[in-house]
Write a protein that holds these residues in place. Structure first.
Motif, mmCIF file in Angstrom:
data_model
loop_
_atom_site.group_PDB
_atom_site.id
_atom_site.type_symbol
_atom_site.label_atom_id
_atom_site.label_comp_id
_atom_site.label_asym_id
_atom_site.label_seq_id
_atom_site.Cartn_x
_atom_site.Cartn_y
_atom_site.Cartn_z
ATOM 1 N N LYS A 59 0.748 -1.375 0.055
ATOM 2 C CA LYS A 59 -0.015 -0.037 0.095
ATOM 3 C C LYS A 59 0.814 1.317 0.217
ATOM 4 O O LYS A 59 0.515 2.169 -0.772
ATOM 5 N N GLU A 60 1.893 1.268 0.881
ATOM 6 C CA GLU A 60 2.817 2.483 0.838
ATOM 7 C C GLU A 60 3.231 2.909 -0.791
ATOM 8 O O GLU A 60 3.472 3.944 -1.025
ATOM 9 N N ARG A 61 4.062 1.778 -1.209
ATOM 10 C CA ARG A 61 4.494 1.901 -2.364
ATOM 11 C C ARG A 61 3.793 2.196 -3.507
ATOM 12 O O ARG A 61 4.042 2.980 -4.542
ATOM 13 N N TYR A 62 2.526 1.905 -3.278
ATOM 14 C CA TYR A 62 1.675 2.306 -4.513
ATOM 15 C C TYR A 62 1.161 3.529 -4.275
ATOM 16 O O TYR A 62 1.034 4.382 -5.433
ATOM 17 N N CYS A 63 0.971 4.181 -2.959
ATOM 18 C CA CYS A 63 0.724 5.221 -2.696
ATOM 19 C C CYS A 63 1.869 6.381 -3.370
ATOM 20 O O CYS A 63 1.517 7.288 -3.827
ATOM 21 N N PHE A 64 3.158 5.767 -2.884
ATOM 22 C CA PHE A 64 4.182 6.655 -3.663
ATOM 23 C C PHE A 64 4.209 6.677 -5.042
ATOM 24 O O PHE A 64 4.608 7.979 -5.687
ATOM 25 N N SER A 65 3.726 5.665 -6.014
ATOM 26 C CA SER A 65 3.699 5.668 -7.255
ATOM 27 C C SER A 65 2.617 6.545 -8.078
ATOM 28 O O SER A 65 2.952 6.792 -8.842
ATOM 29 N N LEU A 66 1.810 6.837 -7.217
ATOM 30 C CA LEU A 66 0.718 8.063 -7.619
ATOM 31 C C LEU A 66 1.153 9.239 -7.283
ATOM 32 O O LEU A 66 0.333 10.379 -8.054
ATOM 33 N N HIS A 67 2.174 9.657 -6.604
ATOM 34 C CA HIS A 67 2.602 11.055 -6.279
ATOM 35 C C HIS A 67 2.670 11.937 -7.665
ATOM 36 O O HIS A 67 2.451 13.116 -7.760
ATOM 37 N N PRO A 68 3.666 11.135 -8.397
ATOM 38 C CA PRO A 68 4.030 11.951 -9.810
ATOM 39 C C PRO A 68 2.878 12.316 -10.616
ATOM 40 O O PRO A 68 3.009 13.516 -11.439
ATOM 41 N N LYS A 69 1.826 11.732 -10.498
ATOM 42 C CA LYS A 69 0.578 12.126 -11.180
ATOM 43 C C LYS A 69 -0.241 13.118 -10.770
ATOM 44 O O LYS A 69 -1.310 13.709 -11.048
ATOM 45 N N VAL A 70 -0.066 13.572 -9.353
ATOM 46 C CA VAL A 70 -0.640 14.554 -8.799
ATOM 47 C C VAL A 70 -0.545 16.017 -9.367
ATOM 48 O O VAL A 70 0.771 16.484 -9.566
ATOM 49 N N THR A 71 -1.345 16.636 -9.858
ATOM 50 C CA THR A 71 -1.487 18.077 -10.329
ATOM 51 C C THR A 71 -2.251 18.892 -9.359
ATOM 52 O O THR A 71 -2.771 18.810 -8.344
ATOM 53 N N VAL A 72 -2.123 20.321 -9.879
ATOM 54 C CA VAL A 72 -2.755 21.334 -9.248
ATOM 55 C C VAL A 72 -4.385 21.298 -9.343
ATOM 56 O O VAL A 72 -5.122 21.392 -8.434
ATOM 57 N N GLU A 73 -4.646 20.676 -10.518
ATOM 58 C CA GLU A 73 -6.072 20.535 -10.741
ATOM 59 C C GLU A 73 -6.719 19.306 -10.357
ATOM 60 O O GLU A 73 -8.088 19.094 -9.697
ATOM 61 N N LEU A 74 -5.906 18.414 -9.945
ATOM 62 C CA LEU A 74 -6.027 16.724 -9.609
ATOM 63 C C LEU A 74 -5.453 16.472 -8.374
ATOM 64 O O LEU A 74 -4.056 16.366 -8.689
ATOM 65 N N ASP A 75 -5.980 16.313 -7.267
ATOM 66 C CA ASP A 75 -5.229 15.954 -5.950
ATOM 67 C C ASP A 75 -5.246 14.446 -5.951
ATOM 68 O O ASP A 75 -5.303 13.682 -7.013
ATOM 69 N N PHE A 76 -4.691 13.973 -4.788
ATOM 70 C CA PHE A 76 -4.276 12.631 -4.869
ATOM 71 C C PHE A 76 -5.505 11.660 -5.095
ATOM 72 O O PHE A 76 -5.530 10.634 -5.605
ATOM 73 N N TRP A 77 -6.588 12.099 -4.235
ATOM 74 C CA TRP A 77 -7.868 11.261 -4.354
ATOM 75 C C TRP A 77 -8.390 11.105 -5.594
ATOM 76 O O TRP A 77 -9.254 10.206 -6.217
ATOM 77 N N GLY A 78 -8.410 12.451 -6.439
ATOM 78 C CA GLY A 78 -8.743 12.404 -7.919
ATOM 79 C C GLY A 78 -7.897 11.416 -8.607
ATOM 80 O O GLY A 78 -8.599 10.637 -9.565
ATOM 81 N N VAL A 79 -6.669 11.474 -8.415
ATOM 82 C CA VAL A 79 -5.664 10.496 -9.169
ATOM 83 C C VAL A 79 -6.346 9.053 -8.768
ATOM 84 O O VAL A 79 -6.296 8.128 -9.644
ATOM 85 N N LEU A 80 -6.637 8.627 -7.555
ATOM 86 C CA LEU A 80 -6.913 7.411 -7.106
ATOM 87 C C LEU A 80 -8.363 6.924 -7.800
ATOM 88 O O LEU A 80 -8.224 5.787 -8.240
#
Length: 415
Positions: free
Chosen positions: A142-163
């Motif tokens: 779970k930790e490594r998967y959340c870390f893999s999503l951080h580069p996709k986070v933008t100003v318009e799209l937060d972490f939960w939107g990416v998820l």
């Protein structure tokens, strides 16, 4: 004289011999009779037993009294069931609504707080479950998967939107995979049919009376077997008659008891109407048959057999046991008979209710804090930096280090 005596003695001997032979013959006859009697006893066929009656005619019985007893038992159990249903209906229509009104009027603020905390817990639990599911599908922690999503986070799209976007992409890819598997199965079926029955594509339309019946039957059996193997229907033809009978019976009962036809329902008719709707929604054909048989039995329009009435009694007995267990569980709740409580009794339990609300709010906040801390830990996780190992060439032994130290010491004689 002597000759005469000899002849008399010979005659006497002859008579004695004849008497002996006659006695032997009598003994043999009696022994044979005894053996015959023993055989008769062993086979069970005694002399003088009357022969069995070969008549197989049915004797008509008058079952009116027996049926009347069954009908009386049915009506008695039916009254018991109606009494239990009335008690449950009073609880559902009187006690529960009154208790909800009392809570809304007395503890409105506490209910609002409890509802907000429950919604927050549901939101955080849903997010945690999404992370856990996607991490397992990607074979990651779970930790490594959340870390893999951080580069996709933008100003318009937060972490939960990416998820959410990742989850939607996963479901779409899974749907495409299922469609591809279905196409592969269809292609495999077409090849198998063509290899067995030839390359005739329009075989079903061209099948006529000139084709042999055995070959046609074999193809039907093969198609049915193939559908069963790949889960395409199976028992659909067997369920069609039951579905038709279910709809027909439901239509018949609706035409008889619909409110537009007979007017407003009383308590008994409303209960019967609800049973009809529940049986139809669950596809319970036997339940609809039992309802119709009970209606005919109570109306006296049709005379059911004793076995049919006995089956109805068993169904009612089963319903009685269910209602009793439900009634026992409802009586254990603290709001049983709330509609008939006095104002003093309601004030006495107000303190207990308020204390319970406070305890629930405290436990809910604690659970919410734990969920938030766990998700915060997952989002802040970073992999550890790997330390570069020292190369073997730059590694020095203790002797070399001692020699270098000695070389760097100044010489005292130089002074």
């Amino acid at each position: 004289m002597k000759k005469k005596k000899k002849n008399r003695s010979g005659m006497n001997l002859k008579k004695e011999l004849e008497d002996i032979f006659s006695m032997l013959s009598l003994c043999s006859d009696s022994h044979a009779e005894n053996i015959g009697r023993e055989k008769i006893k062993s086979t069970g066929k005694k002399r003088g037993r009357p022969p069995k009656n070969p008549c197989r005619a049915l004797i008509p019985l008058d079952t009116a009294k027996i049926r009347w007893e069954y009908q009386r038992e049915y009506k008695r159990r039916k009254r018991v069931l109606e009494r239990l249903e009335t008690q449950l209906q009073q609880y559902e229509e009187s006690d529960e609504p009154e208790f909800r009104k009392y809570l809304a009027r007395t503890f409105g603020a506490e209910q609002t707080l409890h509802r907000e905390l429950a919604e927050q817990i549901h939101l955080w639990q849903t997010r945690y479950e999404k992370i856990r599911f996607l991490a397992r599908e990607h074979h990651m922690s779970k930790e490594r998967y959340c870390f893999s999503l951080h580069p996709k986070v933008t100003v318009e799209l937060d972490f939960w939107g990416v998820l959410e976007k990742e989850l939607q992409t996963f479901w779409e890819s899974g749907r495409k995979t299922c469609e591809e598997e279905t196409l592969e199965q269809e292609e495999f079926a077409q090849k198998l049919r063509s290899s067995i029955f030839g390359n005739d594509e329009d075989r079903e339309t061209e099948m006529d009376e000139t084709e042999p019946d055995e070959k046609r039957d074999f193809e039907k059996v093969f198609n049915k077997l193939f559908e069963n193997l790949f889960g395409d229907g199976g028992n659909a033809s067997e369920k069609e008659p039951e579905t038709g009978e279910l709809k027909k019976l439901y239509r018949e009962l609706c035409l008889r008891y619909h409110p537009d036809r007979i007017g407003a329902h009383d308590v008994k008719t409303q209960r019967l109407w609800n049973e009809i709707q529940d049986a139809y929604m669950n596809g319970d054909l036997e339940g609809l048959r039992a309802i119709r048989s009970g209606i005919e039995l109570e109306s006296g329009k049709a005379e059911l057999s004793c076995s049919e009435i006995d089956e109805l009694i068993l169904d009612i007995e089963w319903s009685i046991q269910e209602k009793r267990s439900e009634l026992r569980s409802q009586k254990k709740t603290p709001i049983w008979g709330f509609a008939s409580w006095t104002e003093q009794k309601r004030k006495r339990i107000a303190k207990d209710i308020k204390l319970e609300f406070e305890q629930d709010a405290r436990m809910t906040r604690l659970q919410l804090q734990q969920l938030e801390a766990e998700l915060e830990r997952l989002l802040r996780w970073r992999p550890k930096e790997k330390k570069h190992p020292i190369s073997q060439g730059s590694k020095k032994t203790k002797a070399q280090l001692r020699r270098e130290t000695m070389d760097n010491l100044p010489d005292l004689f130089d002074f």
